[in-house]
Design an enzyme around this catalytic site. Sequence first.
Site, PDB file in Angstrom:
ATOM      1  N   HIS A  69     -89.808 -38.181 -20.759  1.00 55.90           N
ATOM      2  CA  HIS A  69     -89.585 -37.252 -19.648  1.00 55.90           C
ATOM      3  C   HIS A  69     -88.104 -37.296 -19.237  1.00 55.90           C
ATOM      4  CE1 HIS A  69     -90.666 -35.622 -15.489  1.00 55.90           C
ATOM      5  NE2 HIS A  69     -89.433 -36.089 -15.323  1.00 55.90           N
ATOM      6  N   GLU A  70     -87.608 -38.514 -19.098  1.00 58.07           N
ATOM      7  CA  GLU A  70     -86.238 -38.700 -18.632  1.00 58.07           C
ATOM      8  C   GLU A  70     -85.218 -38.240 -19.658  1.00 58.07           C
ATOM      9  OE1 GLU A  70     -83.694 -38.779 -16.204  1.00 58.07           O
ATOM     10  OE2 GLU A  70     -85.829 -38.986 -15.787  1.00 58.07           O
ATOM     11  N   HIS A  73     -84.560 -34.546 -19.539  1.00 60.34           N
ATOM     12  CA  HIS A  73     -83.522 -34.162 -18.556  1.00 60.34           C
ATOM     13  C   HIS A  73     -82.128 -34.403 -19.138  1.00 60.34           C
ATOM     14  CE1 HIS A  73     -86.174 -33.555 -15.190  1.00 60.34           C
ATOM     15  NE2 HIS A  73     -86.628 -34.792 -15.192  1.00 60.34           N
TER      16      HIS A  73
HETATM   17 ZN   LIG Z   1     -88.007 -35.749 -13.910  1.00 62.12          ZN
END
Ligand SMILES: [Zn+2]
Length: 383
Positions: A69-70, A73
């Site tokens: 998820h990170e 980004h």
């Molecule tokens: Zn996030």
Amino acid sequence: MIRVNDSVAVGKLMGLPVRIHWSVVVIVWLFAWSLAGTLPVTAPGYPRWLYWVAGGCGAACLAGALLAHELAHAVVARRAGIPVSGVTLWLFGGVARLAGEARTPGVEFRMAAAGPALSLSLAAVFGAVAAALDASGWSPLATAVVTWLAVVNAILAVFNLLPGAPLDGGRILRAYLWHRHGDPVRAAISAARAGSVVAYVLIAWGLFELFAGSVIGGAWMAFIGWFLLTAAHAERVAIETRETLGGISAADVMTRPLHTAPGFISVERFIHDYLLADRHSAYPVTGDDGSITGLVTLAHVRAVPAGQRATTPLSQAATPLDRVPKADAAEPITTVMERLDRHTGGRVLVTDAGRVVGIITPSDVARLIDVRRLAATGDPHRP
Ligand SMILES: [Zn+2]
């Protein structure tokens, strides 16, 4: 923003240093524990230890999903030309440590949406795998763990989309407000305020559940709310500080003329002739030709044993110039501030065309923030 100090470095992935915030340890352990506790119900008939192994595996997969998820980004940020200094995993997924800001609302939106989009995709993949496992009838335990992973990833995506900074949904809200009104700073402050509101709702909801009898679920919800409240507050303070100090350069804040001390004198003489005679606690040290060769602070003096003060030259006690953090005179003070925290007792030497012209201490910046805030609120006695 989450303070990097609260986290530990664990390694590198895709060239990005990865750090883990203490809250991740709490969440992974809680997930392993709750998973091991519910598996005997959803997939009965296995030995007790196997549930713990399955719970641990599920929690480890979850940690990997948080990291993915990170990284989503971070990858989008890097593609948009924003330097990423690393990623930090924390309670709600993570934060990419960006060394810059999105230049347009569109970039901000894509950066924010990438994480939840990835978590939702993972939820779909785990869901499909769980369905296939279920159909094959191979292992009800594995099916239960993968189903759990699908559900938790979906919850993570939805939770991160709640519209309050520093959650991803808060960043999306900021992008929208920025797009709508054209003011990135005001949009960021509004998004952080929304973060506090979301946090209060979570806390209230958690307390309600707590008193309604769901002790663990309620306490967990209230804890998340409290954590979010702290993060939203820190974010607002950081934005307001940046706004207060907007347009101010290192040269505006620095102390000058410089009070320097010659490197050839002893530490003992330095204490008597400089520290006791003057009000400063950090001095650039000069060489034989008068040029600056380093920086000495109270901490340096303290490190010299009392018996050796008379024989130790000041230049030997000082930090050499190339290891002292520096800032260009024209550099915005907001970026200089990051360097004030860490090195050589928090001092930064200001240079102009390669020459040291001034020094900045944390108290210089603290005073500046105070004064600017005071000026911004106005004088209440004035008609
Ligand atoms: Zn996030």
